[in-house]
Design an enzyme around this catalytic site. Structure first.
Site, PDB file in Angstrom:
ATOM      1  CG  HIS A 155      -2.118   0.909   0.965  1.00  0.00           C
ATOM      2  ND1 HIS A 155      -2.094   2.246   1.258  1.00  0.00           N
ATOM      3  CD2 HIS A 155      -3.319   0.667   0.388  1.00  0.00           C
ATOM      4  CE1 HIS A 155      -3.241   2.786   0.888  1.00  0.00           C
ATOM      5  NE2 HIS A 155      -3.994   1.849   0.352  1.00  0.00           N
TER       6      HIS A 155
ATOM      7  CG  ASP B 134      -8.057  -4.259  -4.381  1.00  0.00           C
ATOM      8  OD1 ASP B 134      -9.213  -4.091  -4.772  1.00  0.00           O
ATOM      9  OD2 ASP B 134      -7.235  -3.340  -4.241  1.00  0.00           O
TER      10      ASP B 134
HETATM   11  N1  COA Z   1       4.309  -7.576  -4.204  1.00  0.00           N
HETATM   12  C1  COA Z   1       5.642  -7.644  -4.045  1.00  0.00           C
HETATM   13  N2  COA Z   1       6.386  -6.597  -3.702  1.00  0.00           N
HETATM   14  C2  COA Z   1       5.747  -5.427  -3.497  1.00  0.00           C
HETATM   15  C3  COA Z   1       4.365  -5.293  -3.642  1.00  0.00           C
HETATM   16  C4  COA Z   1       3.654  -6.436  -4.008  1.00  0.00           C
HETATM   17  N3  COA Z   1       2.315  -6.374  -4.167  1.00  0.00           N
HETATM   18  N4  COA Z   1       3.999  -4.026  -3.377  1.00  0.00           N
HETATM   19  C5  COA Z   1       5.124  -3.383  -3.071  1.00  0.00           C
HETATM   20  N5  COA Z   1       6.166  -4.229  -3.163  1.00  0.00           N
HETATM   21  C6  COA Z   1       7.560  -3.897  -2.912  1.00  0.00           C
HETATM   22  C7  COA Z   1       8.170  -3.279  -4.153  1.00  0.00           C
HETATM   23  O1  COA Z   1       8.727  -4.245  -5.009  1.00  0.00           O
HETATM   24  C8  COA Z   1       9.190  -2.388  -3.545  1.00  0.00           C
HETATM   25  O2  COA Z   1      10.279  -3.165  -3.121  1.00  0.00           O
HETATM   26  P1  COA Z   1      11.788  -2.634  -3.307  1.00  0.00           P
HETATM   27  O3  COA Z   1      11.851  -1.376  -2.504  1.00  0.00           O
HETATM   28  O4  COA Z   1      12.587  -3.769  -2.806  1.00  0.00           O
HETATM   29  O5  COA Z   1      11.918  -2.381  -4.789  1.00  0.00           O
HETATM   30  C9  COA Z   1       8.525  -1.867  -2.291  1.00  0.00           C
HETATM   31  O6  COA Z   1       7.604  -2.893  -1.909  1.00  0.00           O
HETATM   32  C10 COA Z   1       7.764  -0.562  -2.500  1.00  0.00           C
HETATM   33  O7  COA Z   1       6.815  -0.774  -3.538  1.00  0.00           O
HETATM   34  P2  COA Z   1       6.308   0.329  -4.544  1.00  0.00           P
HETATM   35  O8  COA Z   1       5.617  -0.314  -5.710  1.00  0.00           O
HETATM   36  O9  COA Z   1       7.407   1.289  -4.854  1.00  0.00           O
HETATM   37  O10 COA Z   1       5.260   1.082  -3.628  1.00  0.00           O
HETATM   38  P3  COA Z   1       4.159   2.070  -4.125  1.00  0.00           P
HETATM   39  O11 COA Z   1       3.754   2.848  -2.945  1.00  0.00           O
HETATM   40  O12 COA Z   1       4.611   2.829  -5.318  1.00  0.00           O
HETATM   41  O13 COA Z   1       3.008   1.107  -4.619  1.00  0.00           O
HETATM   42  C11 COA Z   1       1.158  -0.272  -4.729  1.00  0.00           C
HETATM   43  C12 COA Z   1       1.882   0.775  -3.903  1.00  0.00           C
HETATM   44  C13 COA Z   1      -0.192  -0.520  -4.115  1.00  0.00           C
HETATM   45  C14 COA Z   1       0.959   0.232  -6.166  1.00  0.00           C
HETATM   46  C15 COA Z   1       1.998  -1.566  -4.748  1.00  0.00           C
HETATM   47  O14 COA Z   1       2.110  -2.062  -3.444  1.00  0.00           O
HETATM   48  C16 COA Z   1       1.427  -2.616  -5.682  1.00  0.00           C
HETATM   49  O15 COA Z   1       1.700  -2.573  -6.892  1.00  0.00           O
HETATM   50  N6  COA Z   1       0.645  -3.579  -5.141  1.00  0.00           N
HETATM   51  C17 COA Z   1       0.048  -4.600  -5.982  1.00  0.00           C
HETATM   52  C18 COA Z   1      -1.227  -4.083  -6.643  1.00  0.00           C
HETATM   53  C19 COA Z   1      -2.337  -3.899  -5.650  1.00  0.00           C
HETATM   54  O16 COA Z   1      -2.631  -4.765  -4.849  1.00  0.00           O
HETATM   55  N7  COA Z   1      -3.011  -2.747  -5.752  1.00  0.00           N
HETATM   56  C20 COA Z   1      -4.102  -2.393  -4.895  1.00  0.00           C
HETATM   57  C21 COA Z   1      -3.714  -1.271  -3.987  1.00  0.00           C
HETATM   58  S1  COA Z   1      -4.946  -0.916  -2.783  1.00  0.00           S
END
Ligand code: COA
Length: 385
Positions: free
Chosen positions: A271, A322
């Site tokens: 998140h 989700d």
């Molecule tokens: N699975 C595996 N690793 C994850 C992850 C996931 N669902 N979500 C975050 N991470 C990891 C990233 O790889 C990153 O790791 P690193 O620092 O080693 O590269 C770290 O956690 C930070 O993630 P990041 O994508 O930069 O965070 P964000 O704040 O930009 O993204 C989301 C937030 C929600 C977009 C992201 O967690 C995600 O893509 N989740 C999956 C989709 C999802 O469930 N969306 C619904 C959101 S309510």
């Protein structure tokens, strides 16, 4: 004419780019607060205190009016919503003509936009008209979803019944029979948990559109397109694809470890704001636990518990809204491509509240960017290129 582009580099202004607008406060809101330490407030009420004590329409009223309704106000609001669930005939006809293979989010996005063509209040953009419009949208988004589900199966579209609650009507119009008390209770809870969530991407997108003084249908259409992405509300459909793809419970470990080894994201985890578990997850886990008398739900739940453990051990992240919502909707008999449309059917109450708040703020949301392209390129006419 002589070009004096060489000096342009000196005129270029650069600012610090906040990638993904992380932690940037773009506006003030009184509607909801996402506490990074794992609390969600709607208008100051902790959702833990609302869950089980209110119905979704009560939350929609709260988001729209800023206060909880008394019994008389709530009854009037519920009756109003149910009386407005029916779609304009032309919109209903278009839904029937939508290709059966279309994704329900395509249909929802298009038909919400079309509702704007048939708005009974035309170009009346006063606050009073917008509040009436907001109620119509809260009522009609679920109807579009239900109508497409019926029509793509070749079944007749059903109309709301005055003596059913809003949640009962939604499931009745979607599935074709009056739901049990337990089923409508599950939907109420799901809808409350999905109703609003601070400045999430789709709400922000809706507010950007509203900030140009564009109409409410345009702003909601923007929001629907934004919610659909798998990094936002589209994640629940992906969660179910993953759970189905895993096959047996014994295969979870290898499957998830493999995805993580390949640096793939696990849908339904992580998140942007919460540093701890999403406060909605415990409610959703509990909803799913109570549905485990169904074999399929029990099996999906067992897979989910394993996935939670593995992902937390490897990445220290938690499930978001989700993850278990996907399993709860599956247990309600909702096909996975309708998960995000169901999400929209409740988030609509948050969107319209934010759109109205944005109209009140009356400021254009327009950030800047740092230009990293070229200057001074010599123009060559098309015949000479
Ligand atoms: N699975 C595996 N690793 C994850 C992850 C996931 N669902 N979500 C975050 N991470 C990891 C990233 O790889 C990153 O790791 P690193 O620092 O080693 O590269 C770290 O956690 C930070 O993630 P990041 O994508 O930069 O965070 P964000 O704040 O930009 O993204 C989301 C937030 C929600 C977009 C992201 O967690 C995600 O893509 N989740 C999956 C989709 C999802 O469930 N969306 C619904 C959101 S309510």
């Amino acid at each position: 004419m002589e070009h004096k582009d060489d000096g342009m580099m000196n005129m270029k202004t650069t600012r610090d780019v906040v990638r993904g607008l992380k932690d940037v406060a773009a506006a003030e809101t009184k509607i909801s607060y996402v506490d990074p330490m794992g609390v969600l407030y709607y208008l100051g009420y902790n959702i833990d205190d609302l869950m089980g004590n209110v119905i979704y329409s009560e939350v929609a009223y709260l988001l729209l009016h800023g206060i909880l309704p008394n019994k008389r106000e709530l009854d009037a609001f519920c009756a109003k919503i149910i009386s407005q669930m029916r779609l304009p005939r032309e919109v209903e006809e278009c839904i029937k003509c939508s290709p059966k293979h279309a994704h329900p989010m395509d249909v929802l996005r298009t038909e919400v936009s079309r509702l704007g063509e048939f708005d009974v209040e035309g170009k009346d953009f006063t606050d009073e008209a917008n509040r009436r419009r907001a109620i119509r949208l809260i009522a009609q988004v679920p109807t579009i979803v239900a109508a497409f589900h019926r029509s793509r199966q070749g079944l007749p579209i059903l109309y709301p019944k005055e003596d059913y609650s809003f949640a009962e009507n939604y499931l009745y119009m979607f599935k074709g029979h009056r739901p049990s008390q337990d089923e409508s209770d599950v939907l109420q809870r799901l809808m409350i948990l999905h109703a609003d969530h601070g400045f999430n991407a789709s709400t922000f997108a809706a507010r950007v559109t509203a900030s140009t003084n564009s109409d409410m249908y345009s702003a909601v259409t923007t929001a629907i397109g934004t919610l659909r992405g798998p990094l936002h509300g589209g994640a629940s459909e992906k969660v179910m694809e993953m759970l189905d793809d895993i096959g047996l419970e014994e295969e979870v470990e290898e499957y998830i470890q493999g995805l993580l080894d390949d640096h793939k994201k696990i849908m339904g985890f992580g998140h942007r704001v919460y540093k701890v578990e999403d406060p909605r997850t415990k409610h959703l886990r509990c909803i799913v636990e109570n549905l485990c008398h169904k074999d399929r739900t029990m099996s999906l739940y067992n897979k989910c518990l394993q996935i939670e453990g593995i992902v937390h051990d490897r990445k220290s992240i938690y499930p978001n809204l989700d993850f278990y919502a996907a399993v709860a909707m599956d247990a309600l008999g909702v096909p996975k491509e309708f998960f995000t449309p169901f999400f929209c059917s409740s988030r609509i109450s948050g969107w319209v509240a934010h759109i109205i708040e944005q109209y009140e703020d009356a400021v254009l949301l327009r950030p800047s960017s740092n230009y990293v392209g070229e200057f001074g390129r010599k123009f060559v006419p098309v015949e000479q290129r």
